[in-house]
Design an enzyme around this catalytic site. Structure first.
Site, PDB file in Angstrom:
ATOM      1  N   HIS A  90      60.324  53.482  17.355  1.00  0.00           N
ATOM      2  CA  HIS A  90      60.958  52.509  16.350  1.00  0.00           C
ATOM      3  C   HIS A  90      60.768  52.935  14.566  1.00  0.00           C
ATOM      4  CE1 HIS A  90      61.974  49.937  19.383  1.00  0.00           C
ATOM      5  NE2 HIS A  90      60.906  49.765  19.662  1.00  0.00           N
ATOM      6  N   HIS A 121      59.856  52.067   6.875  1.00  0.00           N
ATOM      7  CA  HIS A 121      61.540  51.485   7.259  1.00  0.00           C
ATOM      8  C   HIS A 121      62.671  52.243   6.472  1.00  0.00           C
ATOM      9  CE1 HIS A 121      60.079  48.238   9.972  1.00  0.00           C
ATOM     10  NE2 HIS A 121      59.169  48.168   8.992  1.00  0.00           N
ATOM     11  N   HIS A 144      54.980  49.757   4.745  1.00  0.00           N
ATOM     12  CA  HIS A 144      54.066  48.629   5.449  1.00  0.00           C
ATOM     13  C   HIS A 144      52.793  48.810   5.596  1.00  0.00           C
ATOM     14  CE1 HIS A 144      58.043  46.016   6.460  1.00  0.00           C
ATOM     15  NE2 HIS A 144      57.936  46.138   5.244  1.00  0.00           N
ATOM     16  N   THR A 226      58.096  42.037  11.238  1.00  0.00           N
ATOM     17  CA  THR A 226      59.614  42.155  11.067  1.00  0.00           C
ATOM     18  C   THR A 226      60.313  43.011  12.354  1.00  0.00           C
ATOM     19  OG1 THR A 226      59.334  44.355   9.997  1.00  0.00           O
ATOM     20  CG2 THR A 226      59.384  42.547   8.446  1.00  0.00           C
TER      21      THR A 226
END
Length: 308
Positions: A90, A121, A144, A226
């Site tokens: 991911h 991200h 993050h 998130t």
């Protein structure tokens, strides 16, 4: 029934995500019975349908000044260590746990938090890809850095107390020149193209990664992870000053890494969530400094006016 409407119908009414391990981003949502449903389907996973979800759009005029949000103390960020860089399926993640403790404290956090991992991200171009936005503006990538209370659960855990995780969010801004501080990570991306692949990075100094940022200037709110299970246990600190990165460096993220053998990893961000009744606070350090400067000059002026 049109094909587009059929896809929407299947996504919202047929598809059910079974667990916090069975989910995907919208870019991977497909019109078939085996689709993961995209981010709309996350609402059926644990806390993802809650009312304190992240990310959010930060509306600056609605933020509230909190002078208790002072300097954040970064401990161990200036030391070089070896870390594992891996493709989680991911994102690209750097595991920060080890014998050398890296922590943050002060800054209104109410305790000390131990660094667990950092991840990114991004989008599919150099225009947008961040999760949070400020006044509706999105950035091409977001970093993050995840910390947890030493006595708390894993940063990937599905439960825990409010405030048991503290995440620092950093935006990226594209520039012509490359940011050499990210070269050690970016040059290894071809080695972790496949899901679950890992490589070791040596002598990584976290402070170098965020050196562009004025860390006294930040926003603070209570939210969630998130990604599923979307646990609402996160104290978020979002810095508006962006990290600079070269366009060619950014491109490596959305062209080198894969979700699976036939799906390149792009657009791995969650859409912004409703803020609801929550308040976003802004740090008071700059306000305190400005007030101190005003007081200083007022005293100087008063001295010379009263001087014989």
């Amino acid at each position: 029934m049109t094909f587009a409407y059929l896809c929407l119908f299947l996504s919202l009414h047929v598809i059910r995500v079974r667990s916090s391990e069975d989910w995907c981003y919208d870019i991977l949502n497909t019109c078939d019975a085996h689709s993961c449903g995209g981010t709309q389907a996350w609402k059926s996973i644990e806390e993802c349908g809650g009312n304190k979800q992240s990310p959010i759009n930060i509306v600056t005029r609605k933020t509230v000044l909190d002078e208790k949000l002072n300097h954040i103390v970064f401990h161990g960020y200036d030391k070089g260590h070896s870390y594992a860089l891996n493709n989680t399926g991911h994102s690209v993640q750097l595991t920060l746990t080890g014998p050398n403790d890296i922590t943050i404290s002060e800054g209104g956090l109410g305790g000390t938090y131990l660094a667990a991992q950092l991840h990114f991200h991004w989008g599919s171009t150099s225009t947008f890809g961040s999760e949070h936005s400020i006044d509706g503006e999105r950035y091409p990538m977001e970093l993050h850095i995840v910390h947890k209370k030493p006595t708390g659960r894993s940063a990937a855990g599905s439960s825990g107390e409010a405030g048991s995780i503290a995440v620092l969010g950093f935006f990226f801004e594209v520039q012509t020149n490359n940011n050499i501080n990210f070269d050690p990570i970016i040059k290894e991306l071809p080695k972790i193209q496949a899901k679950d692949s890992t490589v070791t990075l040596n002598d990584i100094i976290l402070q170098n990664l965020i050196k562009d940022v004025k860390t006294d200037n930040y926003y603070r709110y209570e939210g969630s992870l998130t990604t599923p299970p979307c646990s609402e246990v996160v104290t978020w600190t979002v810095f508006p000053d962006p990290i600079k990165i070269g366009e060619s460096q950014l491109k490596e993220f959305y062209t080198r890494v894969y979700y699976s053998s036939d799906a390149i990893m792009t657009d791995n961000f969650r859409p912004v969530q409703e803020i609801g009744s929550r308040t976003v606070y802004r740090s008071g350090v700059e306000a305190i400094l400005s007030h101190s400067t005003f007081v200083f000059f007022s005293l100087v002026v008063a001295y010379f006016v009263s001087a014989p």
